[in-house]
Design a protein around this motif. Sequence first.
Motif, PDB file in Angstrom:
ATOM      1  N   GLY A 172       0.807  -1.200   0.000  1.00 49.94           N
ATOM      2  CA  GLY A 172       0.000   0.000   0.000  1.00 49.94           C
ATOM      3  C   GLY A 172       0.845   1.256   0.000  1.00 49.94           C
ATOM      4  O   GLY A 172       1.958   1.277  -0.554  1.00 49.94           O
ATOM      5  N   LEU A 173       0.347   2.329   0.609  1.00 48.28           N
ATOM      6  CA  LEU A 173       1.039   3.615   0.604  1.00 48.28           C
ATOM      7  C   LEU A 173       2.291   3.541   1.470  1.00 48.28           C
ATOM      8  O   LEU A 173       2.234   3.126   2.635  1.00 48.28           O
ATOM      9  CB  LEU A 173       0.108   4.710   1.101  1.00 48.28           C
ATOM     10  CG  LEU A 173       0.605   6.152   0.956  1.00 48.28           C
ATOM     11  CD1 LEU A 173       0.794   6.521  -0.511  1.00 48.28           C
ATOM     12  CD2 LEU A 173      -0.354   7.122   1.634  1.00 48.28           C
TER      13      LEU A 173
ATOM     14  N   PRO B 141       5.930   1.055   4.930  1.00 49.45           N
ATOM     15  CA  PRO B 141       4.488   0.980   4.666  1.00 49.45           C
ATOM     16  C   PRO B 141       3.711   1.659   5.797  1.00 49.45           C
ATOM     17  O   PRO B 141       3.882   1.321   6.972  1.00 49.45           O
ATOM     18  CB  PRO B 141       4.208  -0.527   4.628  1.00 49.45           C
ATOM     19  CG  PRO B 141       5.537  -1.166   4.386  1.00 49.45           C
ATOM     20  CD  PRO B 141       6.540  -0.285   5.053  1.00 49.45           C
ATOM     21  N   LEU B 142       2.860   2.574   5.440  1.00 48.53           N
ATOM     22  CA  LEU B 142       2.134   3.327   6.461  1.00 48.53           C
ATOM     23  C   LEU B 142       1.079   2.479   7.159  1.00 48.53           C
ATOM     24  O   LEU B 142       0.694   2.781   8.296  1.00 48.53           O
ATOM     25  CB  LEU B 142       1.514   4.580   5.842  1.00 48.53           C
ATOM     26  CG  LEU B 142       2.541   5.643   5.421  1.00 48.53           C
ATOM     27  CD1 LEU B 142       1.874   6.779   4.659  1.00 48.53           C
ATOM     28  CD2 LEU B 142       3.302   6.192   6.624  1.00 48.53           C
ATOM     29  N   THR B 143       0.622   1.404   6.522  1.00 43.40           N
ATOM     30  CA  THR B 143      -0.306   0.507   7.205  1.00 43.40           C
ATOM     31  C   THR B 143       0.353  -0.143   8.411  1.00 43.40           C
ATOM     32  O   THR B 143      -0.321  -0.406   9.416  1.00 43.40           O
ATOM     33  CB  THR B 143      -0.814  -0.590   6.255  1.00 43.40           C
ATOM     34  OG1 THR B 143       0.298  -1.234   5.618  1.00 43.40           O
ATOM     35  CG2 THR B 143      -1.733  -0.020   5.193  1.00 43.40           C
ATOM     36  N   ALA B 144       1.650  -0.394   8.336  1.00 41.94           N
ATOM     37  CA  ALA B 144       2.358  -0.990   9.473  1.00 41.94           C
ATOM     38  C   ALA B 144       2.313  -0.058  10.676  1.00 41.94           C
ATOM     39  O   ALA B 144       2.139  -0.501  11.821  1.00 41.94           O
ATOM     40  CB  ALA B 144       3.801  -1.304   9.091  1.00 41.94           C
ATOM     41  N   ILE B 145       2.457   1.236  10.429  1.00 46.76           N
ATOM     42  CA  ILE B 145       2.401   2.202  11.518  1.00 46.76           C
ATOM     43  C   ILE B 145       0.976   2.324  12.044  1.00 46.76           C
ATOM     44  O   ILE B 145       0.749   2.306  13.264  1.00 46.76           O
ATOM     45  CB  ILE B 145       2.926   3.569  11.047  1.00 46.76           C
ATOM     46  CG1 ILE B 145       4.413   3.468  10.674  1.00 46.76           C
ATOM     47  CG2 ILE B 145       2.720   4.633  12.126  1.00 46.76           C
ATOM     48  CD1 ILE B 145       4.990   4.727  10.067  1.00 46.76           C
TER      49      ILE B 145
ATOM     50  N   LEU C 279      -4.560   4.202   2.353  1.00 50.80           N
ATOM     51  CA  LEU C 279      -3.329   3.446   2.643  1.00 50.80           C
ATOM     52  C   LEU C 279      -3.308   2.133   1.892  1.00 50.80           C
ATOM     53  O   LEU C 279      -2.233   1.588   1.611  1.00 50.80           O
ATOM     54  CB  LEU C 279      -3.204   3.186   4.154  1.00 50.80           C
ATOM     55  CG  LEU C 279      -3.107   4.387   5.088  1.00 50.80           C
ATOM     56  CD1 LEU C 279      -2.575   3.943   6.450  1.00 50.80           C
ATOM     57  CD2 LEU C 279      -2.246   5.492   4.515  1.00 50.80           C
ATOM     58  N   SER C 280      -4.450   1.574   1.599  1.00 47.61           N
ATOM     59  CA  SER C 280      -4.544   0.288   0.912  1.00 47.61           C
ATOM     60  C   SER C 280      -4.490   0.476  -0.601  1.00 47.61           C
ATOM     61  O   SER C 280      -5.214   1.311  -1.164  1.00 47.61           O
ATOM     62  CB  SER C 280      -5.855  -0.411   1.296  1.00 47.61           C
ATOM     63  OG  SER C 280      -6.189  -1.419   0.376  1.00 47.61           O
ATOM     64  N   ALA C 281      -3.661  -0.332  -1.281  1.00 43.53           N
ATOM     65  CA  ALA C 281      -3.601  -0.282  -2.742  1.00 43.53           C
ATOM     66  C   ALA C 281      -4.934  -0.711  -3.347  1.00 43.53           C
ATOM     67  O   ALA C 281      -5.345  -0.193  -4.391  1.00 43.53           O
ATOM     68  CB  ALA C 281      -2.475  -1.171  -3.241  1.00 43.53           C
TER      69      ALA C 281
END
Length: 452
Positions: A32-33, A39-43, A351-353
Amino acid sequence: MTEPSSSPMGQDPTVADMLAGRPHLSMHALDGLVLEDVPLTAIADAVGTPTWVMGAGTLRARYRRLTGAMAGAGLSPSVHFAVKANDHLAVLRVLAQEGAGADVVSGGELLRARAAGIPASRIVFSGVGKSHDELGLALAEAIAHIAVESAEELEILSAVAAAAGRVARITLRVNPDVDAGTHEKITTGLSTNKFGIAYARAVELYARAAALPGLHPLGFSLHIGSQITSMAPYRAAFARVADLVRAVRARGLAVSLVDCGGGLGICYRDEGEGAPAALAGAIRAELGALDVRLAIEPGRWLAGPAGVLLSRVILRKAGEDGLPPFLILDAAMNDLMRPSLYDAWHGILPLSARDAVQPPEAVNVVGPVCESADSFARNRMLPRLGDGAAVALLDTGAYGMVMSSTYNGRPLAAQVLVDGGRWSVIRPRQPVAELWAADRVPDWIAPAPVGA
């Protein structure tokens, strides 16, 4: 991800458009973004939302681009980051390691800059209302210079310095009465604004400063506003200050410094970014022949694009009578005030592709605060997002977290710093109990009932 494209005039930029203009951001099919290499989803998953994220590598790259443009024009100004734009110690430390000093507007910002490791010799103190204590602090720290903004402040500073047995290095901040062409709430160089000394009085007051005890006038400062993308206002303001330098020297007084201020704008939507090379050219054209040291005070241009605000959709609320639906985020105006304060436009990316390639629709993006002004976007074209979808509000690295509040009993959001492929929490999310931890109830008020 869709192919990059150009948005027709007046239309909202697409996901691809916004990514194309922000090389520190990318959309990966699986991750994703991504900001820099994180990856911002991890944060968002690990820290929760809302969360501010800053890119240290992006800050460095922008600082080097700015100073490189100045060097390319044969200039070597001292660079003082405007602490009001983003005052986190980690942000200040990253920029200090690159060689930046600080432009501060309060005693608190001065001490914060010192705590971040910025030498006092690289700190300048601006602001229209410095208290006696703040002036005394600036003198005790022996900062680079104090920008005096009124005839009254000149007299006060002379008295404070003389009483302390010190000499204050000063500039006179001149109001050149030049319209920067920006939003009225961020314009500072008009005669109707509260900032600076009237242009017509500048030569007279410079001579007065040279005669007063405890003062050592170095030259002039100016700052005409923020989010400036055209060089015409800069050139007009710099030309007026150049005339002042020549007029003061004609009286036999020394001028060794011109502080050009800041205000260079960034691209939030499709307005284009202020070019450092163009600013360097304007400075060189109008001030280059004066044989003075130069200073600049960038803030937004350095920090704005380096930050995003992560948030999630709490719920999707249907619009009435065919009107656009509301996407209610867990971020609000108490987190990011700029849209409610300035009607500011911030890009919003999923955030999700998978979310990023959904068909676009018109939506109203709002927060949960009990104010009609708690709105991030009206009738914005975004990929269709449902409950729980995570998004990033772009270009929030300046005048974002630093303007946050705890209105509506909402704790301050967490902050994270990304540097290449690594990231770290640099301020934990504020615990709710901290909101009233400092409250004191007088003993003459009856205690709360047991079990209340």
